[in-house]
Design an enzyme around this catalytic site. Structure first.
Site, PDB file in Angstrom:
ATOM      1  CB  CYS A 126      -0.984   0.001   1.156  1.00 46.13           C
ATOM      2  SG  CYS A 126      -0.238  -0.058   2.784  1.00 46.13           S
ATOM      3  CG  HIS A 197      -4.474   0.818   3.984  1.00 49.11           C
ATOM      4  ND1 HIS A 197      -3.797  -0.046   3.172  1.00 49.11           N
ATOM      5  CD2 HIS A 197      -5.400   1.427   3.200  1.00 49.11           C
ATOM      6  CE1 HIS A 197      -4.282   0.020   1.945  1.00 49.11           C
ATOM      7  NE2 HIS A 197      -5.240   0.917   1.931  1.00 49.11           N
TER       8      HIS A 197
END
Length: 206
Positions: A126, A197
């Protein structure tokens, strides 16, 4: 001193949407849980402006551009951000936020055709996806003349989010490997379950 946030990642797609600034802080403390072995997995990128700047320049971003820490959203913190600023990368605790979103019934926003977006298919990638969203949505300003980025834009023009994801891993894998283990903290295993994230916010249409 520096605020420290864990190295991150999860598997859901990251949407690049419009906003303002350029980035974050960083480190990593992964939960060492096994992930499915059949899916490609990368070492999670440290949320570190030096690491992320080197990564972006390896992609072909011009030397005059780079990442810096953003310590808050108050006026004083925003005034410390060098200008111009074309993107922000935000790191958040995935499970807590997603659970809250589900509780509130939050829906996924509709896709915007003017936003260059790719799906995340590689586990723990990510950070790389967020950098690519930041770069590709500002390519004419920050990466003009880069043979790699110009070629990648040409190959992915008109492609779907899933098709771009399929092209991303083989194109960027070696660049990612050269930077992913650098930073201030020990790199986790590629298969570590990192419960944080990265998402990118980019300015569109201005």
């Amino acid at each position: 001193g520096r605020s420290i946030a864990p190295r991150t990642c999860r598997d859901n797609p990251v949407a690049a949407t419009q906003l303002l600034l350029p980035l974050l802080l960083g480190a990593r403390q992964p939960h060492q849980l096994a992930m499915p072995s059949e899916r490609e997995a990368w070492v999670g990128l440290e949320s570190n402006p030096t690491v992320m700047t080197k990564y972006a320049r390896s992609l072909g971003v011009a030397d005059g551009w780079g990442f810096c820490d953003l310590w808050g959203l108050d006026d004083e913190a925003l005034e410390a951000v060098p200008q111009p600023c074309v993107a922000a990368i935000f790191l958040y605790p995935f499970s807590q936020v997603e659970a809250r979103k589900r509780a509130l019934g939050t829906q996924q926003p509709a896709s915007a055709p003017e936003v260059w977006h790719m799906r995340q298919d590689v586990s723990n990638a990510c950070g790389s996806v967020a950098i690519m969203h930041s770069v590709m949505n500002n390519l004419d300003r920050i990466g003009e003349g880069s043979s790699f980025l110009d070629s990648f834009r040409e190959k992915t023009a008109g492609a779907s989010s899933a098709e771009r994801a399929a092209l991303f891993a083989p194109a960027v894998r070696d660049i990612h490997d050269s930077h992913a283990s650098s930073g201030q903290t020990d790199a986790p295993a590629p298969t570590a379950d990192l419960d944080f994230h990265f998402v990118a916010y980019v300015e569109i249409g201005r």
